[in-house]
Design an enzyme around this catalytic site. Structure first.
Site, PDB file in Angstrom:
ATOM      1  N   ASP A  12       0.864  -1.173   0.000  1.00 41.43           N
ATOM      2  CA  ASP A  12       0.000   0.000   0.000  1.00 41.43           C
ATOM      3  C   ASP A  12       0.907   1.231   0.000  1.00 41.43           C
ATOM      4  O   ASP A  12       2.134   1.136   0.128  1.00 41.43           O
ATOM      5  CB  ASP A  12      -0.984  -0.002   1.178  1.00 41.43           C
ATOM      6  CG  ASP A  12      -2.211   0.877   0.880  1.00 41.43           C
ATOM      7  OD1 ASP A  12      -2.150   1.719  -0.038  1.00 41.43           O
ATOM      8  OD2 ASP A  12      -3.233   0.729   1.576  1.00 41.43           O
TER       9      ASP A  12
HETATM   10  C1  NOJ Z   1      -4.057   3.909   0.114  1.00 42.55           C
HETATM   11  C2  NOJ Z   1      -5.243   3.010   0.238  1.00 42.55           C
HETATM   12  O1  NOJ Z   1      -5.181   2.300   1.450  1.00 42.55           O
HETATM   13  C3  NOJ Z   1      -5.363   2.016  -0.904  1.00 42.55           C
HETATM   14  O2  NOJ Z   1      -6.582   1.333  -0.771  1.00 42.55           O
HETATM   15  C4  NOJ Z   1      -5.266   2.712  -2.224  1.00 42.55           C
HETATM   16  O3  NOJ Z   1      -5.447   1.806  -3.278  1.00 42.55           O
HETATM   17  C5  NOJ Z   1      -3.907   3.386  -2.294  1.00 42.55           C
HETATM   18  N1  NOJ Z   1      -3.789   4.357  -1.228  1.00 42.55           N
HETATM   19  C6  NOJ Z   1      -3.665   4.066  -3.628  1.00 42.55           C
HETATM   20  O4  NOJ Z   1      -4.429   5.209  -3.731  1.00 42.55           O
END
Ligand code: NOJ
Length: 750
Positions: free
Chosen positions: A279
């Protein structure tokens, strides 16, 4: 104690290959090997890096040219994507095309309801069709990869990301996950209208302590295998191309550094053949987590655990070469990670067609069929929770007052994570109802918001709203919460209607006019204080681009409300967590022995006799149960009839129940099958959803609903993750919610 016989059966089955017309899994693997042979160490390491689109354009371009990047997130301009792909293929040392990612969570330009709303449709085929429509819009601009589905089981409505979740139930989540993966990927990742999906967040992100986003999770292995991991296994079984790690630490290990999750479970047990992305900055966040001293150590942990691509931060790519040189990581590890990424790039057909066509435009056109699907999904997500005196559907020719902060709030209606949705595309309830007024299906619709936005505390608009109410036959109050109050990093401890909404509802109630509350929200809200003030409640979630017409049609009775709750609604925040599949306890709630706090004599002596598991002030019941939702008609259902009363391992069971529409209107019933294993080697939930069907019944119509279950559907995992089928009795329950059902008994003989 009953005799137990354990039957172990495979949970290590080979995963489905990535669906692609480019070639078989074997052919793609041999192309991966050829590509790896031609790549320098630096070019390989570059593949592991994903860069964010907000970096200066020149910085991105030079990183692509130098082969220091394998993927981009959040670049949406097709002309720029074409040029960046040209640079990657023609000018970078490895010549490998980029994979372009974006959060396409519930639509790209055409926005469907938030995922919790999609779950409320209990219609996986419709969810699949909406995901396919989103995939087509997305791929048309040159984006190949969505960070969805999010399949984190969420049992805490305080958590802001409950909006993006499939709700509380693992079975429903698995059905939705399968539908979403199929919808995004289809049976060919290389098709011009499909994209790679990403199962996230691996794992147990939804178990964050107190519903505070990013928080620690402590989940015993038993619960992990039983509740949090099954949707992810389903994703692998359906050939999902990628996984994303979770931000949280799970039992003391941050998920981006968890060899247990990424290596032992995902690769070894489940045989996952796609790639794992971290993430956003979750690798370097292992430093504040307190498990790595610095970014370098964090990068090493992630590489060893099984992260293939790092999102946003460069701790893996920056240090990989030195890890190999220092003997900390074997060189083959680099080939494994890069191979996983190349496999997906090949399956997507990026080597044949990296960029979008010259004709691509951003934002893409919205196809009439996509809008139709978004409207159908919004309509089917609407859950009728109260309808006293049959105030709904509205009689033809009604004069309605359209009041409340969310009647005409296009951006809020889109909900969280809808980056490419456009507020101007949105048809709000106000617009739809005014159009109905103009067309004559309502006598008139007068809009007076009363409150400017959901948190508005000003009473300045009350007088005008009350005047509009006085002139109307019925008040339609559109309340709830703005989109920004749910989603990532937007947890709430108080779940009441925010601002002065409760006060305005009390004032509207005092006019004596019937009040219909339509709630637009990213989570279950606490409605207990307002329920006595309103005659009807329609829960609309954040319903997306076409929410307005969907809501208007259901309010007028052109469509029936066919959504059912995918999550239990608490009466108060203090009841959280509250969900249908809880354990019974040794002292289950017993209404006969419950003393309400007001009935306990002052000075009463302490005793635990007769006490059961409940709250003195709220008992045990939630406000609304999982699976619940009213209709404009009435249904009756018979007892479940079983094809056999004794089921052996490997056998199948048919459960048939007759559902009858006893009312005068057509309506959808969602037939739900639950079961309970009342005496097992470990305690089991009081209800486990194991099947559902949504069917339309005409007035007076009866239909037999048939469920087919395998004996193994009654198995459960142990703390080692291996499924066990035990001898004993099972209670089969069929009905219309986790509370309303009739049962029959089955014996299992493995
Ligand atoms: C953080 C989020 O937790 C995740 O779900 C998302 O896909 C990513 N950022 C990218 O934006």
């Amino acid at each position: 104690m009953k005799f137990l016989r354990l039957v172990l059966f495979a949970t290590h089955a080979a995963a489905s290959p990535l669906p692609s017309s480019v070639g078989s899994a074997g052919e793609i693997d041999s192309r991966v090997s050829q590509l790896l042979e031609g790549l320098s160490r630096e070019a390989k390491i570059g593949q592991l890096q994903q860069l964010p689109g907000h970096l200066p354009a020149a910085e991105i371009e030079s990183a692509v040219r130098a082969g220091r990047v394998g993927s981009l997130i959040n670049v949406t301009d097709p002309a720029r994507l074409r040029e960046l792909q040209r640079i990657a293929v023609e000018e970078s040392p490895g010549g490998i095309p980029l994979i372009i990612g974006r959060d396409v969570i519930h639509g790209f330009r055409t926005i469907a309801p938030i995922p919790l709303g999609l779950a409320a449709t209990w219609n996986p085929e419709l969810v699949e069709a909406n995901c396919a429509a989103a995939a087509a819009e997305t791929r048309s601009v040159g984006i190949h990869w969505t960070f969805a589905p999010m399949i984190d089981i969420a049992r805490d409505p305080r958590w802001g990301r409950v909006a993006e979740s499939p709700g509380e139930d693992p079975f429903l989540a698995r059905r939705l996950c399968a539908a979403m993966v199929r919808g995004f990927q289809g049976d060919d990742l290389a098709a011009p209208d499909r994209i790679a999906a990403c199962a996230k967040h691996f794992a147990a992100y939804g178990a964050a302590l107190g519903g505070r986003d990013y928080n620690t999770t402590w989940v015993p292995d038993q619960q992990l295998w039983e509740v949090y991991l099954p949707p992810f296994k389903t994703a692998v079984d359906h050939g999902v191309a990628t996984f994303m790690t979770a931000f949280n630490d799970l039992n003391g290990v941050p998920c981006s550094g968890s060899a247990f999750l990424l290596d032992e479970v995902l690769r070894k047990r489940w045989d996952f053949s796609g790639f794992v992305v971290s993430d956003w900055a979750s690798v370097t966040q292992m430093v504040p987590h307190g498990i790595a001293a610095d970014d370098r150590e964090a990068g090493l942990l992630a590489i060893r655990a099984g992260v293939d691509m790092e999102m946003a931060t460069p701790s893996m790519a920056e240090h990989f070469a030195s890890f190999i040189d220092a003997g900390k990581v074997p060189p083959e590890r680099l080939d494994e990670l890069v191979g996983n990424i190349l496999r997906v790039k090949l399956a997507l057909g990026l080597f044949e067609r990296p960029g979008p066509p010259e004709t691509a435009v951003y934002p893409p056109e919205m196809a009439p069929e996509s809008l139709r699907l978004a409207e159908q999904a919004a309509a089917e997500s609407l859950v009728l929770l109260k309808n006293d005196g049959g105030v709904l559907p509205l009689p033809a020719g009604s004069k309605v007052a359209v009041i409340g902060p969310l009647a005409d709030a296009p951006a809020d209606q889109l909900g969280t994570w809808s980056f490419d949705g456009i507020a101007e595309d949105v048809v709000t309830p106000r617009a739809a109802l005014e159009a109905d007024g103009a067309a004559g299906s309502l006598a008139s619709a007068r809009f007076v918001p009363g409150l400017a936005y959901s948190r508005d505390k000003s009473r300045d608009g009350f007088a005008a709203a009350l005047e509009a109410a006085d002139e109307a036959d019925v008040v339609l109050f559109f309340g709830g919460e703005e989109a920004i109050l749910s989603g990532e990093a937007h947890s709430r401890a108080r779940l009441h209607l925010p601002g002065a909404q409760e006060e305005l509802l009390a004032a509207l109630h005092a006019t004596g006019k019937p009040v219909v509350l339509v709630v637009l929200a990213g989570r279950p809200l606490v409605l207990e204080p307002v329920l006595p003030l309103v005659d009807a409640v329609l829960y609309a979630w954040h319903p997306g681009t076409m929410g307005g017409p969907a809501i208007a049609k259901v309010l007028r009775g052109e469509l029936d409300p066919s959504g059912r709750l995918p999550i239990t609604f608490p009466r108060a925040e203090g009841q959280i967590p509250i969900y249908h599949g809880h354990r019974n306890t040794g002292r289950p709630f017993n209404p006969d022995s419950w003393s309400h706090i007001d009935d306990i004599p002052v000075g009463a002596e302490q005793t635990s006799l007769g006490n059961e598991s409940h709250y003195l002030d709220l008992g045990h019941e939630p406000q609304f149960w999982f699976g619940e939702g009213l209709s404009y008609t009435r249904f009756r259902h018979g007892e479940p009839e079983l094809s056999t009363t004794e089921l052996r391992g490997g056998g199948t069971l048919e459960v048939t129940t007759t559902f009858t529409n006893t009312g005068e209107r057509s309506g959808h019933v969602v037939a739900q099958l639950y079961f309970r294993d009342p005496a097992a080697s470990i305690t089991r939930p009081v209800s486990e959803l194991a099947g559902f069907r949504k069917i339309l019944l005409g007035p007076g119509e009866s239909r037999q609903v048939r469920f087919e279950l395998a004996a193994e559907d009654f198995a459960f995992p142990g703390p080692d993750g291996e499924a066990r089928l035990e001898a004993g009795t099972i209670e089969i329950m069929v009905g219309t919610s986790a509370r309303d059902h009739r049962s029959a008994t089955l014996r299992i003989e493995p």
